[in-house]
Every structure is written in structure tokens, then in C-alpha cells.
Design an enzyme around this catalytic site. Structure first.
Site: not given
Ligand code: PAF
Length: 286
Positions: A32, A35, A37, A61, A150, A187-188
Site C-alpha cells: 500500500n 510517497a 515508501h 506484528q 523515521q 501513512s497507509s
Molecule cells: O514499517 C513497516 O512497514 C513494517 O513494520 C516492516 C518494517 C516492513 C516489518 O514488517
């Protein structure tokens, strides 16, 4: 850009690049892509000759009541963005490929200290899930460098500590948060917000900036600053999770001697939890 789904194909493609003498970078993501990423991948392309990105929505996670199932999956659009940004290889494993013995049997990596408190307190087990999947990706790709945003400030500290503690020969680069024109950190999860919530969300960064200005002007009553900012968040429709000022390199509580601080916030609007942070260098004029 080649897209591979198995560890075997990933290793073969990386080995071929390595055999050509290429310097390899990794940008782990959950897809997803926005900008923020894209900026990470562009930086990776500047700093290496072969950029590997991964897209894996890591169940390890996510907590039981979190947004794993509704987390947006947008592979075709992500692939286009990655190609434009200069990615050479995309790894999109299934859950079975990443955790062939099942998640309960998976060896976990726990980073002590920096993963405690803040998001570590609000999301028990979250950073074990992050540290475990990032360790696995590091071992699969064995990159020379890896790039993270960050915006996930505590996550970046966890990953730096992980690499240091486990002697992994990987350079970790943290890239500044990319923001919309009105200041909201990309953010997604912004995609979950209604128009009204999206407007209200700008209060987070505004209040961090106000706190930073007050700290630079010499205010040291953190309690007062935090109470004031959280009342602004509540007035805008947020339910505060945490708002803290920490020493920026270690994330430990601030002492009177510290000059390099970070303000970190997490708050819910509706069911969406947003995080943001702002570095404050007390020696740099406002
Ligand atoms: O920041 C994220 O998108 C995730 O926590 C990561 C670092 C890809 C680990 O799944």
C-alpha cells in the site's frame, strides 16, 4: 523489475546481482505504498546498485484486535510505483513461505530496552513481530544496507539495536518522514480516515511543532506541554494513547542535560491509530 514469491527465487536473484559485484539494498514494506515508501526506494537506488523491496503484511506484528485483515493490499499499483522509483527486485512472500512451521513455532527475536514503552506498551508483542520478520528478511537478502522511515521512530531504534546486538553487517539508514502539504505524516492508515477525520488529524503535527518551539524557547515543564497538547488532540476528536518526550538516540526519559530530543505521539481517531514524531535539537535555533 522482477517479482518473486519464494525465498529460493529471492536468494538466486540476489546471488546473481552479488556475483556481478553489485552493492545491495533492502527496503522492507507492508505494501500500500505512498510517497514516503517511494522516497525510501529512491534513496536505496541512489545508495546501491541493486534495490530489493519486500511487500509482506506480517501477521506476527499485529495484535488480536488490530487491522491485519483490513490492511490494504494493492500489489499492482505498488509494483508500478516500485518500478518508477528504481526497484530491481520485489519479494512478495506468502505467510506460509515466511512462517513454514506456523507462527507459533517460529523462533522470535526480542529487542530489549528500546522496544519497551511507547508503542511497545500499547501494542504488546508488536516489536517482537517486527524484529523477527526483519531479521528473517535480513538473513534472506543479506543486504549491504537497509532503509526505513523515521515516521516509525521507535521501530527504527529497535532495528538499529537489533543489527548492533546481533552483529549484522548491515548499514541502517533512517529517512525523514514525508508529509502532506498540511503536515500530516503519510501513512497507509490515513486511508481509513473520513474527510472530517483527515482534516482533524493535522492537529497532531501542529501540536508537535508547538511543543518543539516551546522546548527550544526554554520551557522544561514537560507535563504542562503534554497536557496542553493532549487537550488539543481531544478537542479535535482524538483519544490519546501516548505523548512523550524522550532522548532521541536512546529513547530513554529526558534528563536536564539532554540536547537531542524526540517528541513521540500516538492517538486514536475513530478506530484508526495514528503515530507521529518530531526531532528537537535544542542547540539549533528555532
Ligand atoms: O514499517 C513497516 O512497514 C513494517 O513494520 C516492516 C518494517 C516492513 C516489518 O514488517
Amino acid at each position: 523489475m522482477n517479482t518473486v514469491k519464494t525465498v529460493r527465487e529471492l536468494r538466486a536473484a540476489v546471488a546473481a546481482a552479488r556475483a556481478e559485484g553489485k552493492h545491495i539494498s533492502l527496503v522492507p514494506t507492508m505494501g500500500n505504498l505512498h510517497a514516503g515508501h517511494v522516497a525510501l526506494v529512491e534513496k536505496a537506488a541512489q545508495r546501491s546498485d541493486f534495490v530489493v523491496a519486500s511487500i509482506f503484511v506480517n501477521p506476527l506484528q499485529f495484535g488480536a484486535n488490530e487491522d491485519l485483515d483490513k490492511y490494504p493490499r494493492t500489489l499492482a499499483a505498488d509494483q508500478e510505483k516500485l518500478i518508477k522509483a528504481g526497484c530491481n527486485l520485489l519479494f512478495t512472500p506468502s505467510v506460509e513461505e515466511m512462517y513454514p512451521q506456523g507462527m507459533n513455532e517460529q523462533t522470535r527475536v526480542s529487542v530489549l530496552g528500546v522496544s519497551e514503552g511507547l508503542c511497545g506498551a500499547s501494542r504488546p508483542g508488536h516489536f517482537d513481530g517486527v524484529a523477527t520478520v526483519v531479521s528473517k528478511l535480513f538473513n534472506m537478502v543479506q543486504p549491504d544496507l537497509a532503509i526505513f522511515g523515521q515516521k516509525d521512530f521507535q521501530q527504527l531504534a529497535v532495528i538499529r539495536t537489533l543489527v548492533n546486538d546481533l552483529n549484522m553487517p548491515i548499514q541502517i539508514i533512517g529517512e525523514p518522514t514525508v508529509r502532506s502539504a498540511d503536515g500530516l505524516a503519510l501513512s497507509s492508515r490515513n486511508g481509513y480516515l473520513s474527510d472530517e477525520q483527515r482534516k482533524a488529524a493535522t492537529v497532531l503535527y501542529r501540536s508537535l511543532q508547538e511543543m518543539a518551539a516551546a522546548l527550544k524557547a526554554g520551557e522544561r515543564d514537560l507535563e504542562k506541554l503534554i497536557t496542553h497538547a493532549q487537550s488539543q488532540h481531544t478537542a479535535a476528536g482524538f483519544r490519546p494513547d501516548y505523548l512523550e518526550v524522550r532522548e532521541a538516540n536512546t529513547l530513554r526519559p529526558v534528563t536536564a542535560e539532554d540536547r537531542h530530543l524526540v517528541i513521540l505521539v500516538a492517538a486514536f481517531i475513530g478506530n484508526t491509530r495514528l503515530i507521529d514524531n518530531l526531532l528537537v535539537d535544542l542547540d539549533t535555533p528555532a
